[in-house]
Each structure stands twice: as structure tokens, then as C-alpha cells.
Write a protein that holds these residues in place. Structure first.
Motif, PDB file in Angstrom:
ATOM      1  N   SER A   1     -28.497  -1.368  -8.925  1.00 53.64           N
ATOM      2  CA  SER A   1     -28.816  -2.774  -8.682  1.00 53.64           C
ATOM      3  C   SER A   1     -29.972  -2.826  -7.691  1.00 53.64           C
ATOM      4  O   SER A   1     -30.307  -1.814  -7.055  1.00 53.64           O
ATOM      5  CB  SER A   1     -27.606  -3.529  -8.128  1.00 53.64           C
TER       6      SER A   1
ATOM      7  N   GLY B   1     -27.998  -6.832  -4.798  1.00 50.03           N
ATOM      8  CA  GLY B   1     -26.809  -6.728  -5.622  1.00 50.03           C
ATOM      9  C   GLY B   1     -26.954  -7.400  -6.978  1.00 50.03           C
ATOM     10  O   GLY B   1     -25.960  -7.699  -7.637  1.00 50.03           O
ATOM     11  N   LYS B   2     -28.177  -7.618  -7.406  1.00 51.19           N
ATOM     12  CA  LYS B   2     -28.424  -8.261  -8.699  1.00 51.19           C
ATOM     13  C   LYS B   2     -29.001  -7.250  -9.687  1.00 51.19           C
ATOM     14  O   LYS B   2     -29.375  -6.148  -9.324  1.00 51.19           O
ATOM     15  CB  LYS B   2     -29.374  -9.446  -8.530  1.00 51.19           C
TER      16      LYS B   2
ATOM     17  N   LEU C   1     -27.445  -5.644 -12.036  1.00 53.33           N
ATOM     18  CA  LEU C   1     -26.562  -4.481 -12.098  1.00 53.33           C
ATOM     19  C   LEU C   1     -26.603  -3.872 -13.498  1.00 53.33           C
ATOM     20  O   LEU C   1     -26.417  -4.565 -14.492  1.00 53.33           O
ATOM     21  CB  LEU C   1     -25.138  -4.902 -11.746  1.00 53.33           C
TER      22      LEU C   1
ATOM     23  N   LEU D   1     -21.252  -9.117  -6.400  1.00 51.34           N
ATOM     24  CA  LEU D   1     -21.754  -7.989  -7.188  1.00 51.34           C
ATOM     25  C   LEU D   1     -21.098  -7.916  -8.565  1.00 51.34           C
ATOM     26  O   LEU D   1     -21.784  -7.836  -9.577  1.00 51.34           O
ATOM     27  CB  LEU D   1     -21.499  -6.678  -6.432  1.00 51.34           C
TER      28      LEU D   1
END
Length: 265
Positions: free
Chosen positions: A183, A187-188, A190, A108
Motif C-alpha cells: 500500500s 494505507g490506500k 492495497l 486499511l
């Protein structure tokens, strides 16, 4: 002075030198032992977090062992990701996202930080097929295998992250700014959504407008602390185009409110 006395003085001098060297060596060894005995931080992992909304991802909180007592962190135990706030203290220093379908994983954060907590943020639901009172639909019949999903679309994660030592005390903790980040479920992408020198207090999601309305606390008195004396503000963030939120109470409104509430007789 006799040769015997000279020899005795030389011997005494060498003895004192030897004792000094021995004491110095012992001190150095003791210091090295104490340093070796002090536990050094190591990367460790907390319990898996599984999303029960049929996400392809599971999450693995990353922590530093040996620093729990120092930071006051209470690592989370195994929890099912139910869409509510997860964790009440600090979850970890980072997070790994693992894709259960293709086996890929990603991290993350690319910097040191503390993740205070994270929350599930739903998006808009797909509209249901309109129907009349008799249960008849005005739309052509569709393939029964293509059902309209009732689950929220564009699901997101809202992270509360401490990534700056705003009070300059040499450590990251809950006395520093707590910034909101969005996000995707992997978890991308962000993206920070609250100002850097504020603390995220709470939020509400308006499904109709697709916006998050966030309550933040500012360091309004400039003392590098966040207390009840500091101002509370509100920002609006679009979930489709997330960015630093804009304040929803403008200066003109504040001035009018001050005249009404404070200056009226």
C-alpha cells in the motif's frame, strides 16, 4: 381411596412440578449469568505508530480486546517507525491511517484479518547532480532553494496479512497462509503481491530494477499445512505496477536442476 389420600397425592404432584420448574429456572439463570460473565470481544486500539520519514500519516493498530490469550497475540508497544520490521507477533486485526495535515482518516482493511507485521519499502532515489573532480558541475546553476532530495521516492508499506482460514480449523492464525500486500504510506491502494495459498517468508528490494524479490513457502503436499517439507519458491514484483508476483524459476530450469542434482551418477 379416601378423599384425604387423593388430596395428598394432588398436593405432592403440584410440589414436584413446582420443584422441577424452579430447578429449570435456576439452571437457565445460571447459564445466562455464565454467558454474561464471559468477556465479549470489544474494539480497542494499540499505541500510535509514528513515521519518522516526514510522512503525513500516523498509524493506529486496531485490536479486539478479550481475545489476546486465545490468539496468542502480544500487542505491540510504542515504537518509532524506523523503516525496519515492526512487531514480531500479530500487530492487530486492522489499521487506521490518520493524516496529520488534513485530519482525515481511513481504514486499511474492509474484512476480518490479522496483520502479522508491516515493513517499510523504499523506492528509487532521485539522481544526484553530476559533478567533476574539482567540484564543478556540468549543469547550469540551479536555485539553491531547490535542493535534490536524497530520500527515497514512491515509499510503500509491505504488510504480512492473514485473511483466509486455509487450514480450515475455524480461526485465523500463523498456521494459515500469510499473504504480502503493498500500500502507499496512507494505507490506500492495497494490492496483494503473493499467491493466496502461500506464506511470505522474506524479501529483498532491488533499487536498480525497482523490484521486490520475495521468498514464499507453498503447501506443496496439499495437507493444508506449511512445514519444512513444503517447497520454497521465489517471485518478482514490480513496485511501480504491483500485482501477484511471477515465479523467477521456471519449469525448464527446475527439470535441468533435478537432472544435475538428483539423477547424475
Amino acid at each position: 381411596m379416601t378423599a384425604h389420600n387423593i388430596s395428598r397425592k394432588i398436593a405432592t404432584t403440584f410440589a414436584l412440578i413446582a420443584i422441577t420448574i424452579s430447578c429449570s429456572s435456576t439452571k437457565t439463570v445460571n447459564q445466562a449469568q455464565k454467558k454474561a460473565e464471559k468477556p465479549q470481544p470489544q474494539i480497542a486500539y494499540s499505541d500510535l505508530i509514528v513515521d519518522d520519514r516526514e510522512s503525513e500519516y500516523m498509524m493506529i493498530p486496531v485490536i479486539l480486546s478479550g481475545v489476546e490469550k486465545e490468539s496468542g497475540r502480544d500487542p505491540i508497544s510504542l515504537k518509532i517507525f524506523s523503516g525496519k520490521s515492526i512487531g514480531s507477533g500479530t500487530i492487530g486485526e486492522n489499521m487506521i491511517f490518520y493524516n496529520k495535515t488534513n485530519g482525515e482518516s481511513n481504514i486499511l482493511l474492509n474484512r476480518k484479518a490479522l496483520i502479522s507485521k508491516f515493513e517499510y519499502l523504499p523506492g528509487k532515489k532521485e539522481p544526484e547532480n553530476p559533478s567533476n573532480q574539482n567540484g564543478q558541475t556540468n549543469q547550469p546553476k540551479q536555485n539553491s532553494s531547490k535542493k535534490v532530495s536524497s530520500k527515497p521516492q514512491n515509499q510503500l508499506l509491505l504488510f504480512h496479512i492473514i485473511d483466509s482460514d486455509t487450514n480450515t480449523d475455524g480461526k485465523l492464525d500463523h498456521a494459515d497462509a500469510i499473504v504480502g500486500y503493498l500500500s502507499n504510506l496512507g494505507g490506500k491502494s492495497l494490492q496483494a503481491i503473493t499467491p493466496p495459498d502461500t506464506q511470505l517468508m522474506s524479501w529483498v528490494f532491488d533499487e536498480k530494477s525497482g523490484a521486490i524479490f520475495i521468498t514464499i513457502r507453498k503447501d506443496s503436499d496439499g495437507d493444508r499445512k506449511f512445514t519444512e517439507k513444503d517447497d520454497i519458491d521465489f517471485v518478482r514484483v514490480s513496485v511501480t505496477k504491483p500485482n501477484i508476483g511471477k515465479e523467477i524459476i521456471d519449469g525448464k530450469t527446475r527439470e535441468e536442476l533435478q537432472k544435475i542434482m538428483l539423477n547424475s551418477k
